[in-house]
Design a protein around this motif. Structure first.
Motif, PDB file in Angstrom:
ATOM      1  N   GLU A 225       0.855  -1.196   0.000  1.00  0.00           N
ATOM      2  CA  GLU A 225       0.000   0.000   0.000  1.00  0.00           C
ATOM      3  C   GLU A 225       0.889   1.243   0.000  1.00  0.00           C
ATOM      4  O   GLU A 225       1.966   1.231   0.610  1.00  0.00           O
ATOM      5  N   VAL A 378      -1.274   0.562  -8.041  1.00  0.00           N
ATOM      6  CA  VAL A 378      -1.329   1.422  -9.225  1.00  0.00           C
ATOM      7  C   VAL A 378      -2.556   1.111 -10.070  1.00  0.00           C
ATOM      8  O   VAL A 378      -3.291   2.018 -10.499  1.00  0.00           O
ATOM      9  N   SER A 380      -5.330  -0.108  -9.233  1.00  0.00           N
ATOM     10  CA  SER A 380      -6.613   0.278  -8.620  1.00  0.00           C
ATOM     11  C   SER A 380      -7.027   1.673  -9.080  1.00  0.00           C
ATOM     12  O   SER A 380      -8.173   2.069  -8.928  1.00  0.00           O
ATOM     13  N   HIS A 381      -6.069   2.406  -9.651  1.00  0.00           N
ATOM     14  CA  HIS A 381      -6.342   3.740 -10.199  1.00  0.00           C
ATOM     15  C   HIS A 381      -6.230   3.754 -11.719  1.00  0.00           C
ATOM     16  O   HIS A 381      -6.018   4.815 -12.320  1.00  0.00           O
ATOM     17  N   ASN A 383      -8.393   3.498 -14.113  1.00  0.00           N
ATOM     18  CA  ASN A 383      -9.345   4.361 -14.827  1.00  0.00           C
ATOM     19  C   ASN A 383      -8.922   5.822 -14.790  1.00  0.00           C
ATOM     20  O   ASN A 383      -9.031   6.547 -15.792  1.00  0.00           O
ATOM     21  N   GLU A 384      -8.411   6.270 -13.613  1.00  0.00           N
ATOM     22  CA  GLU A 384      -7.958   7.657 -13.518  1.00  0.00           C
ATOM     23  C   GLU A 384      -6.728   7.901 -14.383  1.00  0.00           C
ATOM     24  O   GLU A 384      -6.585   8.964 -15.005  1.00  0.00           O
ATOM     25  N   ILE A 385      -5.817   6.885 -14.428  1.00  0.00           N
ATOM     26  CA  ILE A 385      -4.610   7.031 -15.249  1.00  0.00           C
ATOM     27  C   ILE A 385      -4.980   7.108 -16.721  1.00  0.00           C
ATOM     28  O   ILE A 385      -4.507   7.993 -17.454  1.00  0.00           O
ATOM     29  N   PHE A 447      -1.297  12.322  -9.061  1.00  0.00           N
ATOM     30  CA  PHE A 447      -0.375  11.259  -8.647  1.00  0.00           C
ATOM     31  C   PHE A 447       1.008  11.850  -8.380  1.00  0.00           C
ATOM     32  O   PHE A 447       1.430  12.787  -9.074  1.00  0.00           O
TER      33      PHE A 447
END
Length: 551
Positions: A225, A378, A380-381, A383-385, A447
């Motif tokens: 984490e 990484v 888990s994000h 969609n944002e990336i 980020f």
């Protein structure tokens, strides 16, 4: 008469050609030559092991683990104890004979496979003169190059397999390929093309090995984490844990809990702070120092102890030799060694020494860095990336990492990172991250611009991230706005490179120098097939990368 040796397995080999009197790594000719004999015997074990497998005879887990551990012991900066190698050689003799006896009468046994090492170290060293890398002067140089590339790749994969074994995980396909590949290094029928293909196969098998290790680590210690880590000193007694072995760290944390001792990670152990089952220990207080090659300076006269769990050991100075402890595969003559007994290690002598030394006398002003950006964190994000890329907020991804080292020119990686545009994101891993992980580069699309993926053992995470991004953008990895800027030093980096190439990843920039064991002909194949490039200057490489970026 001064003993001689020949070794060119690491990036810092003397003159970029080969060490012939003493290794730049710190090993002497005696250790180097004993390693040559051990590798020679392992080739014979590979030959007989492969014949056993072809006959459907299953090889025991004890033999599999011996192959893994002894290969790992010959990796750069792991074991410098001559007597430990004599023990490996003697055990190797017995294992080779056992595998041979399983087969009954067989024919076409190469002469190199028939070799049996004598019992005494003196005799072994005398015979080592005929068993080294350059012993066969008539061998085609490209064949030698590809055989050595295979051997060094196996040394790297052995490190990853060893760590998985420690956590009770192993895989028959991984284990069996050791025998196939080692057997290939004594097969004179194999062509350059055959050996090149075997190196690519090793890369694919290593991907499976790294996947196995990733599952072992996350299954035991939880998924990493994002976590802040203290990088400054705290008052009180302390133990610094270096290397890569998370299980050793866990056992030490258990045994030091409530004793008033602070535990610091060092070098490749830094990512340990991101694992839930490790960071729950409040006395795991931070990370001390930088990359492995600075340890002689950083450990000089420290009022605490160091536990070296795997590779990256340097010759200890007298000012801390009495407080540096080794364990597992690692060893240095006269340094105290912690043995495993019935699956457990007793760190009492390390603990008592740390309390005796007293530790640092006062706290330093706090400074922190972030770790814990493994593939789960990484992705888990994802969609944002993807959204940030589509919106033009993130223009390019860089993977800047690998092994660090002392050779001049490695400041390239720091300068490269500093010069990357603000709308780019950097992934980093392995000890090469110490060149950039304390840079204040700000954020991009919410980020941190530098995401620490983990140890070199976590290279699987970086590959998983790249593959997942390619899937999200419905393209191949080579079509991503992603550039790999890698530094290498030892054999784990070699096998990771083979893995990347086996996945068809192109346009990798490698430095600070290219491997001495790669001949011009083999290098040309890698350039033609994979567009492998040596690093040049940060400005020139950045300009070329960004000119060709598809974003």
């Amino acid at each position: 008469m001064e003993s001689s040796m020949f070794c060119y397995q690491c990036e810092q080999t003397l003159g970029g050609k080969g060490c012939v009197k003493n290794g730049v790594c710190g090993k002497n000719a005696e250790v180097a030559n004993l390693q040559d004999v051990l590798v020679h015997i392992l080739k014979g074990i590979g030959f007989y092991g492969q014949r056993n497998l072809e006959k459907g005879i299953k090889i025991s887990s004890e033999i599999n683990k011996f192959v893994v551990d002894s290969m790992f012991a010959t990796l750069t900066n792991v074991n410098f104890q001559p007597d430990r190698f004599v023990e490996y050689i003697k055990k190797g003799n017995h294992i080779k004979e056992e595998l041979k006896n399983n087969l009954g009468e067989i024919s076409n046994i190469p002469e190199v496979v028939k070799y049996k090492a004598p019992d005494s170290k003196k005799q072994i060293l005398e015979e080592s003169k005929c068993l080294g890398i350059m012993a066969d002067e008539k061998l085609d140089m490209d064949i030698r190059s590809l055989r050595e590339l295979l051997i060094y790749g196996f040394k790297g994969m052995a490190a990853y397999a060893h760590h998985a074994y420690v956590l009770g995980k192993f895989d028959d396909e991984v284990n069996n390929f050791f025998y196939k590949g080692l057997a290939a290094t004594v097969d004179d029928r194999l062509t350059v093309e055959d050996l090149f293909n075997l190196n690519m196969e090793l890369g694919k098998i290593n991907f499976k090995c790294m996947e196995l290790l990733d599952a072992a680590n996350t299954g035991t210690f939880g998924k990493p984490e994002p976590t802040e880590v203290l990088t400054t000193k705290k008052k009180g007694p302390f133990i610094i844990v270096s290397g890569h072995d998370l299980k050793d760290l866990k056992e030490l944390l258990e045994q030091t809990e409530g004793k008033g001792i602070n535990i610091y990670t060092h070098c490749e152990m830094l990512p340990a702070h991101g694992y839930p089952e490790l960071k729950k220990y409040k006395h795991l207080v931070g990370n001390y120092g930088g990359a492995w090659q600075k340890q002689q300076e950083e450990f000089d006269g420290i009022p605490g102890c160091v536990l070296m769990t795997t590779n990256c050991l340097q010759k200890p100075r007298d000012s801390y030799k009495d407080r540096l402890f080794t364990t597992s595969i690692v060893g240095w003559p006269d340094s105290p060694h912690i043995q495993e007994v019935n699956g457990k290690k007793d760190f009492t002598q390390v603990i008592e020494k740390a309390l005796e030394l007293g530790g640092w006398q006062e706290d330093e002003p706090e400074k922190k860095i972030m770790v814990g950006f493994g593939h789960d964190a990484v992705l888990s994000h994802a969609n944002e990336i993807v959204g940030a890329v589509n919106a033009g907020k993130i223009k390019h991804f860089f993977l800047i990492g690998g092994c660090d080292g002392a050779r001049p020119g490695r400041n390239y990686y720091t300068e490269f990172a500093e010069k990357t545009p603000q709308d780019t994101l950097i992934l980093t891993l392995a000890c090469g991250k110490y060149r950039i992980n304390k840079l204040e580069l700000g954020t991009v699309a919410g980020f941190p611009r530098i995401l620490d993926v983990g140890q070199c053992n976590d290279s699987y995470s970086a590959i998983r991230i790249a593959l997942a991004l390619a899937e999200a953008f419905n393209c191949g990895v080579n079509e991503l706005p992603l550039s790999l800027i890698l530094s290498w030093y030892e054999q784990k980096a070699v096998v990771i490179l083979l893995t990347l190439l086996s996945l068809g990843i192109k346009d990798i920039r490698l430095g600070p120098t290219l491997p001495a064991f790669i001949t011009p002909n083999v290098l040309q194949v890698l350039v033609d097939k994979f567009e492998l490039k040596p690093i040049s200057t940060p400005d020139e490489d950045l300009q070329r990368i960004l000119e060709t970026s598809l974003v």
